[in-house]
Structures are given as C-alpha cells and as structure tokens.
Scaffold this motif. Sequence first.
Motif, short mmCIF file in Angstrom:
data_model
loop_
_atom_site.label_atom_id
_atom_site.label_comp_id
_atom_site.label_asym_id
_atom_site.label_seq_id
_atom_site.Cartn_x
_atom_site.Cartn_y
_atom_site.Cartn_z
N ASN A 190 -6.54 -4.31 4.97
CA ASN A 190 -7.58 -4.53 3.94
C ASN A 190 -7.34 -4.79 2.64
N GLY A 191 -6.02 -4.56 2.21
CA GLY A 191 -5.61 -4.89 0.89
C GLY A 191 -5.67 -3.71 -0.10
N ALA A 192 -5.90 -2.50 0.38
CA ALA A 192 -5.90 -1.18 -0.39
C ALA A 192 -4.49 -1.05 -0.88
N ALA A 193 -4.47 -0.51 -2.33
CA ALA A 193 -3.32 -0.17 -3.08
C ALA A 193 -2.85 1.18 -2.58
N THR A 220 0.79 -1.26 -0.01
CA THR A 220 0.02 0.00 -0.01
C THR A 220 0.86 1.34 -0.03
N LYS A 221 0.51 2.38 -0.76
CA LYS A 221 1.05 3.58 -0.85
C LYS A 221 0.06 4.52 -0.12
N HIS A 222 0.65 5.31 0.77
CA HIS A 222 -0.20 6.14 1.54
C HIS A 222 0.41 7.53 0.99
N LEU A 249 1.65 0.30 8.27
CA LEU A 249 2.16 -0.59 7.18
C LEU A 249 2.07 -0.06 6.04
N GLY A 250 2.64 -0.61 5.06
CA GLY A 250 2.87 0.10 3.73
C GLY A 250 4.07 1.18 3.53
N GLU A 251 3.93 1.95 2.41
CA GLU A 251 5.03 2.97 2.18
C GLU A 251 4.33 4.34 2.35
N VAL A 252 4.84 5.08 3.01
CA VAL A 252 4.20 6.36 3.41
C VAL A 252 4.83 7.44 2.55
N HIS A 253 4.17 8.29 1.73
CA HIS A 253 4.73 9.51 1.10
C HIS A 253 4.29 10.74 1.51
N PHE A 254 5.00 11.61 1.67
CA PHE A 254 4.52 13.15 2.05
C PHE A 254 4.82 13.86 1.13
#
Length: 167
Positions: free
Chosen positions: A73-76, A2-4, A97-102
């Motif tokens: 939940n499997g969100a992209a 997931t990319k946040h 969880l996932g990759e967090v971009h600002f």
Amino acid sequence: MTKHYVIMGICGCGKTTIAQKLQQHLNCQYAEGDDFHTQANRDKMGAGIPLNDDDRAPWLANLRDWMSQQAENGAAHSVVTCSALKKAYRDILRGALGEVHFIHLSPPVEVNRERMAARKGHYMKANMVDSQLAILQPLESDELGFVVNNAGSPDEVWVEMVTKISS
C-alpha cells in the motif's frame, strides 16, 4: 522501502504501550499482535497452556502478511507487537516485504512478573512468564534491531528507543 518495527518480548513487557507511542510518532498503521491470534490460541493461553510452534505458525504468517500489505500500500512504516520469542518466528516475520526491525523490550524478570500480576482482563496469565522466558532467543547478528531494558517508565523507555532508532 517500508520499515516495519516489531515491538517484541515476553508477555507483560510493555509491547502495546510502547508500540502505540511509536505508531503515533511515525503516524503509521499499527497491528496489535494479540488481535491476530485464533480463539483457540486465546483459550489455550487463558487456561495457562503455552502455545507450541504449530499454534504460532498461522498467527505469525498473518502478521507477516499484514506487514507485506502495508508495504504494498506504499506505507513508509508500520508498527507491530509480537512476542517473536524464537529466531524461527522472527524469520517468518522477516519474510514481509520491506525491512523488518525488532525492538526487544526486556525488563528485569521481577518487574515483568509485577506487571503481569497487575494486569486485569487479559487472557495471558502471570504464570506464562516462565514458559515464555524458557523459549526466548536473543536477537542475532543477522537480525536488524536492538534490546531496550524497560525497567523504567514508558517515557524513559520511549526516549531510549527513539534515540536508538534515530542513530
């Protein structure tokens, strides 16, 4: 993975407007950071009193946990608005969880003040710009993300942001 995308910056910089455009573009879940504040925090800001680190800690943890839930939940993708003013705050969010971009929206201060003065019905007051600028720490090399000078229209900001995300 997931990319946040955390749309960050001081009050009135355009976080909500840009986040909603990105959420529609990515067709993903969106969390308005303001909705995660406690009533005590809203009351404090509404009275013109800046939040301290202790006030922000549960708010940031709730946002991080929301992002992690999206990943579970499997969100992209997910999109979040959060001032994320200090690196320590962003470190909490990066624990999701996932990759967090600002994506740091950073209009000129005068433009930001004008936007805040025109804002109606929000608990944040225009005088909070200075207290937020005083603690704002720029993104560092170990943080995924970039800055957008959003002095222009939302459409202009959108084009610049999508170009950077796509590159």
